[in-house]
Design a protein around this motif. Structure first.
Motif, PDB file in Angstrom:
ATOM      1  N   MET A 188     -27.034  20.784  22.109  1.00  8.29           N
ATOM      2  CA  MET A 188     -28.362  21.097  21.577  1.00  8.29           C
ATOM      3  C   MET A 188     -28.342  22.461  20.911  1.00  8.29           C
ATOM      4  N   VAL A 189     -29.150  22.603  19.866  1.00  8.88           N
ATOM      5  CA  VAL A 189     -29.380  23.889  19.228  1.00  8.88           C
ATOM      6  C   VAL A 189     -30.811  24.285  19.545  1.00  8.88           C
ATOM      7  N   SER A 190     -30.979  25.504  20.053  1.00  6.76           N
ATOM      8  CA  SER A 190     -32.320  25.976  20.391  1.00  6.76           C
ATOM      9  C   SER A 190     -32.492  27.429  19.999  1.00  6.76           C
ATOM     10  N   GLU A 191     -33.748  27.831  19.929  1.00  2.00           N
ATOM     11  CA  GLU A 191     -34.075  29.237  19.754  1.00  2.00           C
ATOM     12  C   GLU A 191     -34.009  29.894  21.135  1.00  2.00           C
ATOM     13  N   PRO A 192     -34.015  31.225  21.204  1.00  2.00           N
ATOM     14  CA  PRO A 192     -33.917  31.898  22.500  1.00  2.00           C
ATOM     15  C   PRO A 192     -34.991  31.486  23.507  1.00  2.00           C
ATOM     16  N   ASP A 193     -36.162  31.057  23.025  1.00  5.72           N
ATOM     17  CA  ASP A 193     -37.220  30.631  23.940  1.00  5.72           C
ATOM     18  C   ASP A 193     -37.053  29.182  24.400  1.00  5.72           C
ATOM     19  N   GLY A 194     -35.965  28.524  23.969  1.00 11.24           N
ATOM     20  CA  GLY A 194     -35.688  27.151  24.372  1.00 11.24           C
ATOM     21  C   GLY A 194     -36.208  26.094  23.421  1.00 11.24           C
ATOM     22  N   ALA A 195     -36.965  26.506  22.384  1.00  7.92           N
ATOM     23  CA  ALA A 195     -37.487  25.536  21.414  1.00  7.92           C
ATOM     24  C   ALA A 195     -36.340  24.912  20.629  1.00  7.92           C
ATOM     25  N   PRO A 196     -36.319  23.583  20.504  1.00  2.00           N
ATOM     26  CA  PRO A 196     -35.245  22.925  19.749  1.00  2.00           C
ATOM     27  C   PRO A 196     -35.329  23.254  18.257  1.00  2.00           C
ATOM     28  N   VAL A 197     -34.185  23.268  17.598  1.00  2.00           N
ATOM     29  CA  VAL A 197     -34.119  23.531  16.161  1.00  2.00           C
ATOM     30  C   VAL A 197     -33.747  22.233  15.457  1.00  2.00           C
ATOM     31  N   ASN A 198     -34.681  21.690  14.689  1.00  2.00           N
ATOM     32  CA  ASN A 198     -34.492  20.447  13.951  1.00  2.00           C
ATOM     33  C   ASN A 198     -33.794  20.739  12.620  1.00  2.00           C
ATOM     34  N   GLY A 199     -32.838  19.907  12.242  1.00  2.00           N
ATOM     35  CA  GLY A 199     -32.184  20.034  10.942  1.00  2.00           C
ATOM     36  C   GLY A 199     -31.177  21.154  10.835  1.00  2.00           C
ATOM     37  N   ALA A 200     -30.720  21.697  11.955  1.00  3.66           N
ATOM     38  CA  ALA A 200     -29.690  22.741  11.924  1.00  3.66           C
ATOM     39  C   ALA A 200     -28.350  22.112  11.549  1.00  3.66           C
ATOM     40  N   HIS A 201     -27.548  22.842  10.820  1.00  2.34           N
ATOM     41  CA  HIS A 201     -26.225  22.404  10.380  1.00  2.34           C
ATOM     42  C   HIS A 201     -25.199  22.936  11.390  1.00  2.34           C
ATOM     43  N   VAL A 202     -24.584  22.052  12.162  1.00  2.00           N
ATOM     44  CA  VAL A 202     -23.566  22.435  13.150  1.00  2.00           C
ATOM     45  C   VAL A 202     -22.209  22.065  12.575  1.00  2.00           C
TER      46      VAL A 202
ATOM     47  N   THR B  17      -8.022  23.445  19.249  1.00  2.00           N
ATOM     48  CA  THR B  17      -8.872  24.602  19.484  1.00  2.00           C
ATOM     49  C   THR B  17      -9.751  24.803  18.261  1.00  2.00           C
ATOM     50  N   TYR B  18     -11.037  24.987  18.502  1.00  2.00           N
ATOM     51  CA  TYR B  18     -12.021  25.018  17.427  1.00  2.00           C
ATOM     52  C   TYR B  18     -12.968  26.205  17.557  1.00  2.00           C
ATOM     53  N   THR B  19     -13.586  26.560  16.433  1.00  2.00           N
ATOM     54  CA  THR B  19     -14.790  27.386  16.463  1.00  2.00           C
ATOM     55  C   THR B  19     -15.950  26.443  16.175  1.00  2.00           C
ATOM     56  N   ILE B  20     -17.099  26.724  16.802  1.00  2.00           N
ATOM     57  CA  ILE B  20     -18.300  25.921  16.604  1.00  2.00           C
ATOM     58  C   ILE B  20     -19.381  26.862  16.113  1.00  2.00           C
ATOM     59  N   GLY B  21     -19.980  26.535  14.982  1.00  2.00           N
ATOM     60  CA  GLY B  21     -21.016  27.383  14.411  1.00  2.00           C
ATOM     61  C   GLY B  21     -22.253  26.589  14.071  1.00  2.00           C
TER      62      GLY B  21
ATOM     63  N   ALA C  28     -25.327  31.372  14.115  1.00  2.00           N
ATOM     64  CA  ALA C  28     -24.686  31.778  15.369  1.00  2.00           C
ATOM     65  C   ALA C  28     -23.428  30.946  15.585  1.00  2.00           C
ATOM     66  N   TRP C  29     -22.636  31.359  16.560  1.00  2.00           N
ATOM     67  CA  TRP C  29     -21.421  30.643  16.927  1.00  2.00           C
ATOM     68  C   TRP C  29     -21.421  30.381  18.423  1.00  2.00           C
ATOM     69  N   TYR C  30     -20.525  29.502  18.826  1.00  2.00           N
ATOM     70  CA  TYR C  30     -20.399  29.105  20.225  1.00  2.00           C
ATOM     71  C   TYR C  30     -20.296  30.314  21.155  1.00  2.00           C
ATOM     72  N   ASP C  31     -20.963  30.187  22.257  1.00  2.00           N
ATOM     73  CA  ASP C  31     -20.963  31.147  23.351  1.00  2.00           C
ATOM     74  C   ASP C  31     -21.660  32.458  23.000  1.00  2.00           C
TER      75      ASP C  31
ATOM     76  N   PRO D  90     -13.237  30.688  21.202  1.00  2.00           N
ATOM     77  CA  PRO D  90     -12.595  29.418  20.843  1.00  2.00           C
ATOM     78  C   PRO D  90     -12.959  28.332  21.859  1.00  2.00           C
ATOM     79  N   PHE D  91     -13.135  27.126  21.363  1.00  2.00           N
ATOM     80  CA  PHE D  91     -13.459  25.977  22.199  1.00  2.00           C
ATOM     81  C   PHE D  91     -12.270  25.038  22.190  1.00  2.00           C
ATOM     82  N   VAL D  92     -11.722  24.746  23.370  1.00  2.00           N
ATOM     83  CA  VAL D  92     -10.553  23.870  23.471  1.00  2.00           C
ATOM     84  C   VAL D  92     -11.024  22.453  23.796  1.00  2.00           C
ATOM     85  N   LEU D  93     -10.657  21.517  22.939  1.00  2.00           N
ATOM     86  CA  LEU D  93     -11.018  20.114  23.118  1.00  2.00           C
ATOM     87  C   LEU D  93      -9.761  19.316  23.454  1.00  2.00           C
TER      88      LEU D  93
END
Length: 122
Positions: free
Chosen positions: A15-29, A67-71, A83-86, A96-99
């Motif tokens: 999930m992608v959210s704002e700091p207050d927990g609100a979901p972000v619709n249409g974000a490009h991951v 091993t990946y980066t997630i943005g 933003a990026w992962y973590d 880095p994210f290891v899959l």
């Protein structure tokens, strides 16, 4: 490029959210390989992407083990965030994210701070 699901391929989802927990619709991951030995050239890593739905959820499939980066990046009217992962704010600082092979990793939350693209006059 979106990778097709293949035998041995895995995925990342969450999930992608704002700091207050609100979901972000249409974000490009996007998910970008750091160490993929199947690169066409050293400058062309495996890349895959997805858009979040109205609940901020996404899934990027067809990923070989590695091993990946997630943005993530999003626009909402006159607000933008990236933003990026973590919790990283730059690709260089991203964790880095290891899959592993054939693993569907779920629950990956990306928190994005949406900021106005302009300033205020006083």
């Amino acid at each position: 490029m979106v990778m097709p699901d293949e035998a041995g391929a895995g995925s990342v989802a969450g999930m992608v959210s704002e700091p207050d927990g609100a979901p972000v619709n249409g974000a490009h991951v996007w998910v970008e390989s750091i160490d993929d030995p199947t690169r066409v050239t050293d400058d062309v890593p495996v890349q895959a992407y997805a858009l979040t739905d109205s609940l901020g959820q996404y899934r990027v499939g067809g990923l070989p083990a590695g091993t990946y980066t997630i943005g993530v990046a999003a626009w909402d009217g006159d607000r933008f965030g990236r933003a990026w992962y973590d919790g990283a704010t730059t690709r260089q600082d991203a964790t880095p994210f290891v899959l592993p092979e054939s693993v569907d990793s779920t629950g990956i939350v990306l928190v994005i701070e949406m900021e106005f693209l302009y300033g205020a006059l006083t």
